[in-house]
Motif scaffolding. Structure first.
Motif, PDB file in Angstrom:
ATOM      1  N   LEU A 160       1.462  -1.547  -0.538  1.00 42.84           N
ATOM      2  CA  LEU A 160       0.371   0.140   0.058  1.00 42.84           C
ATOM      3  C   LEU A 160       1.148   1.462   0.049  1.00 42.84           C
ATOM      4  CD1 LEU A 160      -2.988  -0.643   2.436  1.00 42.84           C
ATOM      5  CD2 LEU A 160      -3.295  -0.137  -0.651  1.00 42.84           C
ATOM      6  N   ASP A 161       2.341   1.310   0.484  1.00 43.18           N
ATOM      7  CA  ASP A 161       2.764   2.614   0.437  1.00 43.18           C
ATOM      8  C   ASP A 161       3.699   2.928  -0.549  1.00 43.18           C
ATOM      9  OD1 ASP A 161       2.374   3.087   3.104  1.00 43.18           O
ATOM     10  OD2 ASP A 161       3.407   2.061   4.262  1.00 43.18           O
ATOM     11  N   TYR A 162       3.261   1.797  -1.571  1.00 42.27           N
ATOM     12  CA  TYR A 162       4.233   1.481  -2.888  1.00 42.27           C
ATOM     13  C   TYR A 162       3.053   1.553  -4.203  1.00 42.27           C
ATOM     14  CZ  TYR A 162       7.797   0.118  -0.251  1.00 42.27           C
ATOM     15  OH  TYR A 162       8.789  -0.273   0.245  1.00 42.27           O
ATOM     16  N   PHE A 163       2.001   1.766  -4.151  1.00 41.99           N
ATOM     17  CA  PHE A 163       0.545   1.200  -5.146  1.00 41.99           C
ATOM     18  C   PHE A 163      -0.790   2.031  -4.681  1.00 41.99           C
ATOM     19  CE2 PHE A 163       4.288  -1.855  -5.948  1.00 41.99           C
ATOM     20  CZ  PHE A 163       4.466  -1.409  -7.255  1.00 41.99           C
ATOM     21  N   LYS A 164      -1.690   1.405  -5.461  1.00 44.67           N
ATOM     22  CA  LYS A 164      -3.018   1.315  -5.272  1.00 44.67           C
ATOM     23  C   LYS A 164      -3.232  -0.508  -5.376  1.00 44.67           C
ATOM     24  CE  LYS A 164      -3.915   5.577  -7.020  1.00 44.67           C
ATOM     25  NZ  LYS A 164      -4.916   6.584  -7.909  1.00 44.67           N
ATOM     26  N   VAL A 165      -3.939  -0.843  -4.073  1.00 42.19           N
ATOM     27  CA  VAL A 165      -3.847  -2.333  -4.168  1.00 42.19           C
ATOM     28  C   VAL A 165      -5.500  -2.342  -4.137  1.00 42.19           C
ATOM     29  CG1 VAL A 165      -3.148  -4.274  -2.403  1.00 42.19           C
ATOM     30  CG2 VAL A 165      -1.761  -2.210  -2.796  1.00 42.19           C
ATOM     31  N   ASP A 183     -10.697 -10.935   7.607  1.00 39.02           N
ATOM     32  CA  ASP A 183     -10.617 -10.266   7.468  1.00 39.02           C
ATOM     33  C   ASP A 183     -10.209  -9.044   7.514  1.00 39.02           C
ATOM     34  OD1 ASP A 183     -12.067  -9.933   9.769  1.00 39.02           O
ATOM     35  OD2 ASP A 183     -14.148  -9.340   9.903  1.00 39.02           O
ATOM     36  N   HIS A 184      -8.960  -8.985   8.248  1.00 39.76           N
ATOM     37  CA  HIS A 184      -8.012  -7.541   8.662  1.00 39.76           C
ATOM     38  C   HIS A 184      -8.007  -6.933   7.699  1.00 39.76           C
ATOM     39  CE1 HIS A 184      -5.086  -6.371  11.681  1.00 39.76           C
ATOM     40  NE2 HIS A 184      -4.517  -5.835  10.044  1.00 39.76           N
ATOM     41  N   TRP A 185      -8.382  -6.712   6.204  1.00 42.23           N
ATOM     42  CA  TRP A 185      -7.733  -6.008   5.383  1.00 42.23           C
ATOM     43  C   TRP A 185      -9.604  -5.346   5.329  1.00 42.23           C
ATOM     44  CZ3 TRP A 185      -4.897  -3.905   1.357  1.00 42.23           C
ATOM     45  CH2 TRP A 185      -5.330  -3.399   0.682  1.00 42.23           C
ATOM     46  N   LYS A 186     -10.278  -5.174   6.062  1.00 44.26           N
ATOM     47  CA  LYS A 186     -11.308  -4.448   6.143  1.00 44.26           C
ATOM     48  C   LYS A 186     -10.898  -2.877   6.988  1.00 44.26           C
ATOM     49  CE  LYS A 186     -15.432  -7.832   5.041  1.00 44.26           C
ATOM     50  NZ  LYS A 186     -16.269  -7.917   5.806  1.00 44.26           N
ATOM     51  N   GLU A 187     -10.185  -3.714   8.371  1.00 41.32           N
ATOM     52  CA  GLU A 187      -9.862  -2.709   8.899  1.00 41.32           C
ATOM     53  C   GLU A 187      -8.719  -1.460   8.645  1.00 41.32           C
ATOM     54  OE1 GLU A 187      -9.033  -4.959  12.502  1.00 41.32           O
ATOM     55  OE2 GLU A 187     -10.440  -6.058  12.731  1.00 41.32           O
ATOM     56  N   ILE A 188      -8.442  -1.816   7.914  1.00 38.99           N
ATOM     57  CA  ILE A 188      -6.825  -0.818   7.271  1.00 38.99           C
ATOM     58  C   ILE A 188      -7.436   0.274   6.568  1.00 38.99           C
ATOM     59  CG2 ILE A 188      -5.093  -0.715   5.548  1.00 38.99           C
ATOM     60  CD1 ILE A 188      -4.341  -3.090   7.606  1.00 38.99           C
ATOM     61  N   LYS A 189      -6.446   1.193   7.212  1.00 35.07           N
ATOM     62  CA  LYS A 189      -7.469   2.332   5.948  1.00 35.07           C
ATOM     63  C   LYS A 189      -6.418   3.146   5.918  1.00 35.07           C
ATOM     64  CE  LYS A 189     -11.216   2.190   8.840  1.00 35.07           C
ATOM     65  NZ  LYS A 189     -12.223   1.604   7.785  1.00 35.07           N
ATOM     66  N   HIS A 190      -6.310   3.719   4.433  1.00 34.79           N
ATOM     67  CA  HIS A 190      -5.089   3.733   3.836  1.00 34.79           C
ATOM     68  C   HIS A 190      -5.441   4.066   1.634  1.00 34.79           C
ATOM     69  CE1 HIS A 190      -0.726   4.003   1.604  1.00 34.79           C
ATOM     70  NE2 HIS A 190      -0.435   3.686   2.916  1.00 34.79           N
ATOM     71  N   ILE A 191      -4.806   5.954   1.868  1.00 33.16           N
ATOM     72  CA  ILE A 191      -4.886   6.190   0.912  1.00 33.16           C
ATOM     73  C   ILE A 191      -5.437   5.736  -0.760  1.00 33.16           C
ATOM     74  CG2 ILE A 191      -2.935   7.257   0.316  1.00 33.16           C
ATOM     75  CD1 ILE A 191      -4.390  10.173  -0.492  1.00 33.16           C
ATOM     76  N   ASN A 192      -4.046   4.646  -0.780  1.00 29.93           N
ATOM     77  CA  ASN A 192      -4.082   3.986  -1.214  1.00 29.93           C
ATOM     78  C   ASN A 192      -4.778   2.083  -1.780  1.00 29.93           C
ATOM     79  OD1 ASN A 192      -2.062   5.253  -3.457  1.00 29.93           O
ATOM     80  ND2 ASN A 192      -0.126   4.681  -1.911  1.00 29.93           N
ATOM     81  N   LYS A 193      -5.799   2.123  -0.985  1.00 30.77           N
ATOM     82  CA  LYS A 193      -6.640   0.772  -0.961  1.00 30.77           C
ATOM     83  C   LYS A 193      -7.784   1.557  -1.875  1.00 30.77           C
ATOM     84  CE  LYS A 193      -9.173  -1.622   2.507  1.00 30.77           C
ATOM     85  NZ  LYS A 193      -9.463  -1.791   3.748  1.00 30.77           N
ATOM     86  N   VAL A 194      -8.049   0.687  -2.632  1.00 34.50           N
ATOM     87  CA  VAL A 194      -9.672   0.446  -3.530  1.00 34.50           C
ATOM     88  C   VAL A 194     -10.324  -0.929  -3.088  1.00 34.50           C
ATOM     89  CG1 VAL A 194      -9.595   0.107  -6.278  1.00 34.50           C
ATOM     90  CG2 VAL A 194      -7.752   1.120  -5.356  1.00 34.50           C
ATOM     91  N   HIS A 195     -11.703  -0.004  -3.822  1.00 29.68           N
ATOM     92  CA  HIS A 195     -12.763  -1.061  -3.213  1.00 29.68           C
ATOM     93  C   HIS A 195     -12.871  -2.601  -4.007  1.00 29.68           C
ATOM     94  CE1 HIS A 195     -16.979  -2.389  -2.612  1.00 29.68           C
ATOM     95  NE2 HIS A 195     -16.170  -2.577  -0.874  1.00 29.68           N
ATOM     96  N   SER A 196     -12.871  -3.669  -3.806  1.00 25.16           N
ATOM     97  CA  SER A 196     -13.022  -5.106  -4.972  1.00 25.16           C
ATOM     98  C   SER A 196     -14.613  -4.694  -6.194  1.00 25.16           C
ATOM     99  CB  SER A 196     -12.962  -6.102  -4.353  1.00 25.16           C
ATOM    100  OG  SER A 196     -14.636  -5.925  -2.931  1.00 25.16           O
ATOM    101  N   ASN A 197     -14.955  -3.500  -5.175  1.00 22.58           N
ATOM    102  CA  ASN A 197     -16.796  -3.529  -6.303  1.00 22.58           C
ATOM    103  C   ASN A 197     -16.769  -2.025  -6.869  1.00 22.58           C
ATOM    104  OD1 ASN A 197     -18.012  -6.064  -6.939  1.00 22.58           O
ATOM    105  ND2 ASN A 197     -20.155  -5.060  -5.606  1.00 22.58           N
ATOM    106  N   ILE A 198     -16.066  -1.782  -6.686  1.00 18.89           N
ATOM    107  CA  ILE A 198     -16.462  -0.388  -7.764  1.00 18.89           C
ATOM    108  C   ILE A 198     -17.562  -0.556  -8.893  1.00 18.89           C
ATOM    109  CG2 ILE A 198     -15.395   1.740  -8.395  1.00 18.89           C
ATOM    110  CD1 ILE A 198     -13.203   1.706  -7.050  1.00 18.89           C
TER     111      ILE A 198
END
Length: 209
Positions: free
Chosen positions: A22-27, A180-195
């Protein structure tokens, strides 16, 4: 448009590697729509572990990362996940048809009500690993790592041509019964799975969904 696809099976560290990048890419940890794949630089887990060959054609010059895990650790972990998911495949609970297809195809779950036994799951793991190795044989766009190995983070960052220090390691997430730890992650580069995109929430036509 090249991408980075994480094609290890579920419970091999897909959440950990997603968070590390996440610190390098949109994920996106899991991608169900074309729009998610357009927006994310890195997509992991479902449907990548199942559709990597089609995604290789859809996104030329992409890089692929296969995650290994010791089978003694992976088998009880995947059984826990499958026993949670399988009931949703057979009742009225909404579940993504992409998720259902990928799990049923990879783990041979048609008409099952509980997770397969360890012997059958080990065969599924080895079949997937062999297929990945055969497909990428002679190519240089696949990295195979076990995130439990001390040098695996350095190997990953080298493969992606990213600068780093030698002491960087993966976060260890979704340990034990966590799913489901991913749901708790807050990051500007986090991309939702169902856009939703111009075609709504459609996936690629190569699987007819």
């Amino acid at each position: 448009m090249s991408k980075i696809f994480i094609i290890g099976l579920p419970r091999t560290g897909t959440t950990s590697i997603s968070v590390a990048l996440l610190d390098y890419f949109k994920v996106a940890h899991i991608g169900y729509t074309k729009r998610t794949f357009e927006l994310a630089d890195v997509i992991s887990d479902c449907p990548c572990f199942c559709d990597y060959q089609q995604l290789d054609v859809q996104f030329p010059n992409s890089k692929f990362i296969y995650l290994r895990r010791n089978l003694d650790a992976w088998l009880p972990s995947i059984v826990m996940l499958l026993n949670k998911l399988i009931p949703t495949f057979h009742n009225q609970t909404y579940v993504s048809p992409i998720l259902k297809r990928c799990f049923e195809q990879t783990f041979k779950l048609i008409d099952t009500v509980t997770a397969p036994n360890y012997t059958d799951l080990k065969a599924c793991y080895q079949e997937h690993e062999n297929a990945v190795q055969d497909y990428f044989n002679g190519r240089d766009n696949l990295l195979s790592i076990d995130i439990a190995d001390r040098n695996s983070m350095s190997q990953l960052l080298d493969f992606l041509n990213l600068s780093h220090t030698n002491n960087q390691v993966f976060p260890h997430l979704n340990m034990g019964r966590r799913l489901d730890h991913w749901k708790e992650i807050k990051h500007i580069n986090k991309v939702h799975s169902n856009i939703s995109g111009r075609e709504g929430r459609k996936y690629f036509a190569f699987v007819g969904t």
